[in-house]
Design a protein around this motif. Structure first.
Motif, short mmCIF file in Angstrom:
data_model
loop_
_atom_site.label_atom_id
_atom_site.label_comp_id
_atom_site.label_asym_id
_atom_site.label_seq_id
_atom_site.Cartn_x
_atom_site.Cartn_y
_atom_site.Cartn_z
N ILE A 134 0.75 -1.22 0.09
CA ILE A 134 0.10 -0.23 -0.07
C ILE A 134 0.81 1.27 0.09
O ILE A 134 0.61 2.15 -0.89
CB ILE A 134 -0.97 -0.13 1.08
N PRO A 135 1.74 1.32 0.94
CA PRO A 135 2.41 2.80 0.98
C PRO A 135 3.25 2.99 -0.47
O PRO A 135 3.41 4.07 -0.88
CB PRO A 135 3.65 2.55 2.18
N LEU A 136 3.76 1.82 -0.78
CA LEU A 136 4.58 1.77 -2.18
C LEU A 136 3.81 2.37 -3.27
O LEU A 136 4.22 2.95 -4.04
CB LEU A 136 5.31 0.40 -2.34
N ALA A 137 2.47 1.78 -3.35
CA ALA A 137 1.50 1.97 -4.31
C ALA A 137 1.20 3.60 -4.58
O ALA A 137 1.45 4.10 -5.42
CB ALA A 137 0.38 1.12 -4.34
N TYR A 138 1.00 4.04 -3.16
CA TYR A 138 0.66 5.49 -2.93
C TYR A 138 1.94 6.15 -3.45
O TYR A 138 1.86 7.13 -4.29
CB TYR A 138 0.36 5.86 -1.62
N ASP A 139 2.99 5.93 -3.24
CA ASP A 139 4.35 6.64 -3.54
C ASP A 139 4.35 6.63 -4.97
O ASP A 139 4.95 7.51 -5.68
CB ASP A 139 5.53 5.79 -2.91
N SER A 140 4.12 5.28 -5.72
CA SER A 140 4.48 5.29 -7.03
C SER A 140 3.80 6.13 -7.91
O SER A 140 4.22 6.73 -8.89
CB SER A 140 4.37 3.87 -7.51
N GLY A 141 2.63 6.65 -7.44
CA GLY A 141 1.88 7.79 -8.24
C GLY A 141 2.49 9.02 -8.28
O GLY A 141 2.56 9.41 -9.31
N GLY A 142 3.25 9.46 -7.22
CA GLY A 142 3.83 10.68 -7.17
C GLY A 142 5.33 10.67 -7.80
O GLY A 142 5.83 11.52 -8.25
N VAL A 143 5.96 9.62 -7.61
CA VAL A 143 7.22 9.23 -8.01
C VAL A 143 7.43 9.46 -9.40
O VAL A 143 8.45 9.87 -10.02
CB VAL A 143 7.87 8.11 -7.39
N THR A 144 6.32 8.68 -10.34
CA THR A 144 6.73 8.37 -11.67
C THR A 144 6.68 9.65 -12.44
O THR A 144 7.05 9.59 -13.46
CB THR A 144 5.61 7.67 -12.09
N THR A 145 5.95 10.82 -12.11
CA THR A 145 5.85 11.95 -13.07
C THR A 145 7.05 12.88 -12.82
O THR A 145 7.25 13.71 -11.68
CB THR A 145 4.50 12.83 -12.44
N SER A 146 8.08 12.46 -13.73
CA SER A 146 9.44 13.22 -13.85
C SER A 146 9.72 14.35 -14.32
O SER A 146 8.64 15.21 -14.63
CB SER A 146 10.51 12.31 -14.51
N THR A 147 10.64 15.04 -13.83
CA THR A 147 11.01 16.56 -14.20
C THR A 147 10.68 16.83 -15.71
O THR A 147 10.44 18.08 -16.06
CB THR A 147 12.44 16.77 -13.69
#
Lengths: 245, 266
Positions: B192-205
């Motif tokens: 769960i925490p990882l899935a939530y984080d993966s949403g934010g992480v993937t949108t790169s600079t």
């Protein structure tokens, strides 16, 4: 010196590789589907080169300066045991890194531009600047708050999914009250905040903390800070929208 | 000459942007931790590089990423191309208003750009490696990367569809949230925490400005859309749908593992 130069070119190559899929996809569409001449083609090539060069310096700089210092500080504070300073640092870290996030700077400027064109704010340089700065500081404040909440969660062991679900409920309620011009930007700001600068430092803080506290699993509790940092900006940007109009 | 003066101007702006984080670090290092900065010389050079890099990146963004995103949106919504799409689906156009299907090249572009930028994203590769560790191998790194890339691609495509049709952004997002919340209660806890984080992480600079410009460009060129109301939201879609797809992936792998276990017991 020769080593540094070698490193520089390696980083530049890896930045170029990040851009490669974009260049390939756009190239394919230009050649196969669109088949139209492009204005300012040279300027775009120069711009792309600037992006690669800029990202290279940026990442090398982060790795030399901000990351090692930030990580060692996050670790030191996590182990120090003073909750007050830990909370203060969490807020400062979230706020400081978000203010310096280059994508947020770009998007906030674009949002101000669109708002001025659409007549939501006066179309003057001063007004646009204050709108885009207002957006940025709102987002930065809410990321700071998010990291504080996330750190408290790790300390107390609160269940993450209940908090996130609760946050979503607040987002849904706020959406009903926010002016519709701000809703899209508000939702976007959640994803924008969490990129290059914020993610590594915040993750370091989370994992450092979770491994310093007994009975916490660094993998399970260390992650999840970013999730809060993508949620609170939505709420606060909508509040900002309500306040501005 | 104008390049140089804009460089200096942006450099100065960036300096003020980076200053808070520098001050924060100095304050905490000296006042709270009470240690001297290790390797201060190196750190200062690092900060200078960050400044220089941000300045160059922001200039490149104005010159390349934003214009390219807008250009693609403009060209893919070019009336000639749309008319071809219109003819393909045989739908009737009522004075200048096209059927949403006529914009099919926009969706294909959105899907490919979402998938291709995400699958090679370094932050995602790192996260995928960690996920593999936590799960003790049941979640494969590649499986997770494909799940996230699929989520981002679907998100951006759906976001473009929304801009074309002009449906309110919050309907989609709220339904997406409900889906995620429901999934959260059923998915394996460790993901769960990882899935939530993966949403934010993937949108790169690099992806964020390009996708944002694509959305604004679409809202400008599709007849009847207002950039202020319809132009934003693509990034939100790109951060929400990976959460759902990663949770779904974890649910599927868990389900398959269960079934396998049952079978071997029998």
């Amino acid at each position: 010196m020769k080593d540094a130069l070698h490193n520089f070119f390696l980083s530049m190559l890896s930045c170029g590789r990040d851009l490669l899929p974009i260049i390939l996809v756009i190239g394919f569409f230009q050649i196969v589907v669109i088949q139209q001449p492009i204005e300012n083609f040279m300027e775009m090539i120069v711009g792309t080169f600037f992006v690669v060069l800029g990202l290279t310096f940026f990442l090398i700089g982060l790795e030399m300066g901000l990351f090692p210092v930030g990580e060692s500080m996050a670790n030191a504070l996590a182990r120090k045991g003073s909750v007050f300073w830990l909370i203060a640092f969490s807020f400062a870290l979230g706020f400081g890194t978000t203010v310096a996030e280059p994508t947020l700077i770009a998007i906030a400027d674009e949002a101000a531009h669109v708002a001025a064109e659409g007549g939501m704010i006066d179309n003057t340089e001063v007004r646009k600047n204050s709108y885009s700065n207002g957006l940025r500081y709102t987002v930065a404040f809410s990321v700071g708050l998010a990291i504080v909440i996330g750190v408290l969660r790790i300390l107390r062991g609160w269940p993450i999914h209940l908090m996130i679900a609760g946050g979503y409920v607040v987002v849904v309620i706020m959406t009903g009250f926010a002016p519709k011009e701000i809703i899209g930007i508000a939702y976007d700001s959640g994803g924008v905040t969490t990129s290059t600068v914020t993610v590594p430092l915040v993750t370091a803080l989370g994992i450092g903390l979770a491994s310093a506290i007994r009975g916490r699993n660094p993998m399970l509790d260390g992650f999840g800070l970013i999730a809060f940092a993508s949620l609170t900006p939505i709420i606060f940007v909508m509040a900002y929208g309500i306040a501005v109009t | 000459m104008s390049l140089l003066s804009s460089f200096l101007e942006i450099f100065l702006d960036t300096f003020w942007d980076v200053l808070p984080i520098a001050l924060i670090i100095v304050f905490f290092q000296l006042a709270v931790i009470r240690r001297k900065l290790p390797d201060a010389h190196r750190v200062i050079i690092g900060f200078f590089y960050v400044l220089l890099g941000m300045t160059l990146f922001l200039i490149g963004l104005e010159k390349a990423l934003f214009p390219v995103g807008r250009l693609m949106a403009e060209q893919l919504t070019n009336p000639e191309l749309i008319r071809k799409g219109q003819a393909m689906f045989g739908a009737v156009s009522e004075d200048g208003v096209f059927d949403w299907r006529a914009y099919y090249w926009v969706y294909i572009f959105a899907f490919t750009i979402g998938a291709s930028t995400t699958i090679a994203e370094p932050a995602l590769i790192a996260v995928a490696g960690k996920a593999n560790q936590i799960s003790g191998g049941t979640i494969s790194g590649w499986g997770l990367r494909i799940a996230v890339a699929f989520g981002v691609a679907v998100g951006i495509t759906l976001g473009c569809y929304r801009i074309v049709t002009g449906a309110p952004v919050h309907y989609f997002i709220i339904v997406g949230y409900m889906l995620v919340v429901l999934q959260t209660f059923r998915a394996p806890k460790s993901i769960i925490p990882l899935a939530y984080d993966s949403g934010g992480v993937t949108t790169s600079t690099v992806t964020v400005p390009l996708v944002a410009a694509l959305g604004l460009g679409l809202a400008e060129s599709v007849p009847g859309r207002d950039p202020m109301i319809d132009g934003f939201g693509l990034i939100a879609f790109a951060s929400l749908f990976p959460i759902a797809s990663v949770l779904a992936y974890a649910q599927i792998t868990e389900y398959l593992a269960h079934r396998k276990e049952k079978k071997s017991l029998e």
